[in-house]
Scaffold this motif. Structure first.
Motif, PDB file in Angstrom:
ATOM      1  N   ASP A 141     -26.080  32.986 -12.272  1.00 44.37           N
ATOM      2  CA  ASP A 141     -24.986  32.022 -12.752  1.00 44.37           C
ATOM      3  C   ASP A 141     -24.109  32.500 -13.699  1.00 44.37           C
ATOM      4  O   ASP A 141     -23.018  32.043 -13.725  1.00 44.37           O
ATOM      5  CB  ASP A 141     -25.720  30.407 -13.284  1.00 44.37           C
ATOM      6  N   ASP A 142     -24.722  33.052 -14.920  1.00 41.91           N
ATOM      7  CA  ASP A 142     -23.761  33.397 -16.104  1.00 41.91           C
ATOM      8  C   ASP A 142     -22.851  34.559 -15.494  1.00 41.91           C
ATOM      9  O   ASP A 142     -21.640  34.920 -15.395  1.00 41.91           O
ATOM     10  CB  ASP A 142     -24.763  34.219 -16.915  1.00 41.91           C
ATOM     11  N   LEU A 143     -23.424  35.740 -14.566  1.00 40.88           N
ATOM     12  CA  LEU A 143     -22.662  36.631 -14.119  1.00 40.88           C
ATOM     13  C   LEU A 143     -21.553  36.188 -13.053  1.00 40.88           C
ATOM     14  O   LEU A 143     -20.294  36.562 -12.887  1.00 40.88           O
ATOM     15  CB  LEU A 143     -23.422  37.915 -13.616  1.00 40.88           C
ATOM     16  N   ALA A 144     -22.021  35.357 -12.072  1.00 43.45           N
ATOM     17  CA  ALA A 144     -21.036  34.630 -11.096  1.00 43.45           C
ATOM     18  C   ALA A 144     -19.958  34.074 -11.711  1.00 43.45           C
ATOM     19  O   ALA A 144     -18.713  34.364 -11.375  1.00 43.45           O
ATOM     20  CB  ALA A 144     -21.884  33.711 -10.520  1.00 43.45           C
ATOM     21  N   ASP A 145     -19.980  33.375 -13.046  1.00 38.94           N
ATOM     22  CA  ASP A 145     -19.111  32.564 -13.582  1.00 38.94           C
ATOM     23  C   ASP A 145     -18.170  33.585 -14.094  1.00 38.94           C
ATOM     24  O   ASP A 145     -16.901  33.449 -14.289  1.00 38.94           O
ATOM     25  CB  ASP A 145     -19.738  31.607 -14.657  1.00 38.94           C
TER      26      ASP A 145
ATOM     27  N   GLY B 177     -15.975  35.346 -11.878  1.00 35.94           N
ATOM     28  CA  GLY B 177     -15.079  34.283 -10.869  1.00 35.94           C
ATOM     29  C   GLY B 177     -15.534  33.635  -9.844  1.00 35.94           C
ATOM     30  O   GLY B 177     -14.808  33.632  -8.858  1.00 35.94           O
ATOM     31  N   LEU B 178     -16.941  33.966  -9.651  1.00 36.70           N
ATOM     32  CA  LEU B 178     -17.449  33.464  -8.236  1.00 36.70           C
ATOM     33  C   LEU B 178     -18.464  32.257  -8.564  1.00 36.70           C
ATOM     34  O   LEU B 178     -18.872  32.023  -9.667  1.00 36.70           O
ATOM     35  CB  LEU B 178     -18.203  34.480  -7.696  1.00 36.70           C
ATOM     36  N   THR B 179     -18.519  31.400  -7.476  1.00 37.64           N
ATOM     37  CA  THR B 179     -19.592  30.456  -7.486  1.00 37.64           C
ATOM     38  C   THR B 179     -20.973  30.964  -7.569  1.00 37.64           C
ATOM     39  O   THR B 179     -21.214  32.018  -7.141  1.00 37.64           O
ATOM     40  CB  THR B 179     -19.237  29.265  -6.427  1.00 37.64           C
ATOM     41  N   SER B 180     -21.828  30.051  -7.953  1.00 38.31           N
ATOM     42  CA  SER B 180     -23.210  30.662  -7.666  1.00 38.31           C
ATOM     43  C   SER B 180     -23.652  31.094  -6.467  1.00 38.31           C
ATOM     44  O   SER B 180     -24.309  32.019  -6.148  1.00 38.31           O
ATOM     45  CB  SER B 180     -24.180  29.514  -8.480  1.00 38.31           C
ATOM     46  N   SER B 181     -23.192  29.936  -5.508  1.00 39.12           N
ATOM     47  CA  SER B 181     -23.576  30.378  -3.990  1.00 39.12           C
ATOM     48  C   SER B 181     -22.879  31.691  -3.390  1.00 39.12           C
ATOM     49  O   SER B 181     -23.377  32.367  -2.659  1.00 39.12           O
ATOM     50  CB  SER B 181     -23.326  29.102  -3.347  1.00 39.12           C
ATOM     51  N   GLU B 182     -21.759  31.773  -3.883  1.00 39.65           N
ATOM     52  CA  GLU B 182     -20.997  32.859  -3.219  1.00 39.65           C
ATOM     53  C   GLU B 182     -21.757  34.270  -3.841  1.00 39.65           C
ATOM     54  O   GLU B 182     -21.916  35.284  -3.248  1.00 39.65           O
ATOM     55  CB  GLU B 182     -19.399  32.781  -3.568  1.00 39.65           C
ATOM     56  N   PHE B 183     -21.828  34.150  -5.245  1.00 35.14           N
ATOM     57  CA  PHE B 183     -22.569  35.338  -5.916  1.00 35.14           C
ATOM     58  C   PHE B 183     -24.008  35.581  -5.030  1.00 35.14           C
ATOM     59  O   PHE B 183     -24.188  36.700  -4.709  1.00 35.14           O
ATOM     60  CB  PHE B 183     -22.844  35.219  -7.296  1.00 35.14           C
TER      61      PHE B 183
ATOM     62  N   GLY C 281     -16.282  42.736  -3.876  1.00 31.78           N
ATOM     63  CA  GLY C 281     -14.974  43.277  -3.725  1.00 31.78           C
ATOM     64  C   GLY C 281     -14.741  44.148  -4.990  1.00 31.78           C
ATOM     65  O   GLY C 281     -15.364  44.073  -6.011  1.00 31.78           O
ATOM     66  N   THR C 282     -13.859  44.799  -4.738  1.00 25.72           N
ATOM     67  CA  THR C 282     -13.078  45.869  -6.010  1.00 25.72           C
ATOM     68  C   THR C 282     -13.130  45.231  -7.261  1.00 25.72           C
ATOM     69  O   THR C 282     -13.529  45.690  -8.284  1.00 25.72           O
ATOM     70  CB  THR C 282     -12.123  46.645  -5.648  1.00 25.72           C
ATOM     71  N   ASP C 283     -12.438  44.278  -7.270  1.00 27.25           N
ATOM     72  CA  ASP C 283     -12.251  43.363  -8.630  1.00 27.25           C
ATOM     73  C   ASP C 283     -13.443  42.954  -9.418  1.00 27.25           C
ATOM     74  O   ASP C 283     -13.766  43.165 -10.412  1.00 27.25           O
ATOM     75  CB  ASP C 283     -11.271  42.156  -8.521  1.00 27.25           C
ATOM     76  N   GLU C 284     -14.344  42.348  -8.328  1.00 27.20           N
ATOM     77  CA  GLU C 284     -15.752  41.882  -8.940  1.00 27.20           C
ATOM     78  C   GLU C 284     -16.562  42.991  -9.406  1.00 27.20           C
ATOM     79  O   GLU C 284     -16.958  43.061 -10.555  1.00 27.20           O
ATOM     80  CB  GLU C 284     -16.565  41.200  -7.908  1.00 27.20           C
ATOM     81  N   ILE C 285     -16.472  44.055  -8.863  1.00 22.52           N
ATOM     82  CA  ILE C 285     -17.394  45.351  -9.195  1.00 22.52           C
ATOM     83  C   ILE C 285     -16.758  45.808 -10.401  1.00 22.52           C
ATOM     84  O   ILE C 285     -17.506  46.023 -11.444  1.00 22.52           O
ATOM     85  CB  ILE C 285     -17.280  46.341  -8.220  1.00 22.52           C
ATOM     86  N   GLU C 286     -15.423  45.762 -10.673  1.00 20.10           N
ATOM     87  CA  GLU C 286     -14.773  46.350 -11.769  1.00 20.10           C
ATOM     88  C   GLU C 286     -14.944  45.504 -12.947  1.00 20.10           C
ATOM     89  O   GLU C 286     -15.552  45.886 -14.078  1.00 20.10           O
ATOM     90  CB  GLU C 286     -13.328  46.396 -11.740  1.00 20.10           C
ATOM     91  N   LYS C 287     -15.080  44.009 -12.814  1.00 14.83           N
ATOM     92  CA  LYS C 287     -15.554  43.243 -13.799  1.00 14.83           C
ATOM     93  C   LYS C 287     -17.107  43.253 -14.426  1.00 14.83           C
ATOM     94  O   LYS C 287     -17.308  43.380 -15.460  1.00 14.83           O
ATOM     95  CB  LYS C 287     -15.290  41.634 -13.348  1.00 14.83           C
TER      96      LYS C 287
END
Length: 64
Positions: free
Chosen positions: A19-23, A26-32, A42-48
């Motif tokens: 939940d912490d990393l998802a937030d 920028g993802l919801t817990s279920s999407e994460f 996605g590339t943006d998520e990986i970079e973050k």
């Protein structure tokens, strides 16, 4: 592809729950959870995640 076992290991070492990393990326817990189960982000998520978790060798976890 993402080595989710290694990613979870780093998350645990640094005290991040899903939940912490998802937030933080920028993802919801279920999407994460869905992306972890599919081992695809996605590339943006990986970079973050690389920045947040201070991953020194991202190629060992991402881009497999």
């Amino acid at each position: 592809m993402v080595d989710t076992i290694q990613l979870r290991k780093i998350m645990k070492e640094q005290g991040y729950r899903d939940d912490d990393l998802a937030d933080a990326i920028g993802l919801t817990s279920s999407e994460f959870a869905r992306r972890m189960s599919e081992s695809v982000f996605g590339t943006d998520e990986i970079e973050k995640m690389i920045e947040i978790l201070k991953i020194e060798h991202p190629e060992s976890i991402f881009f497999k």
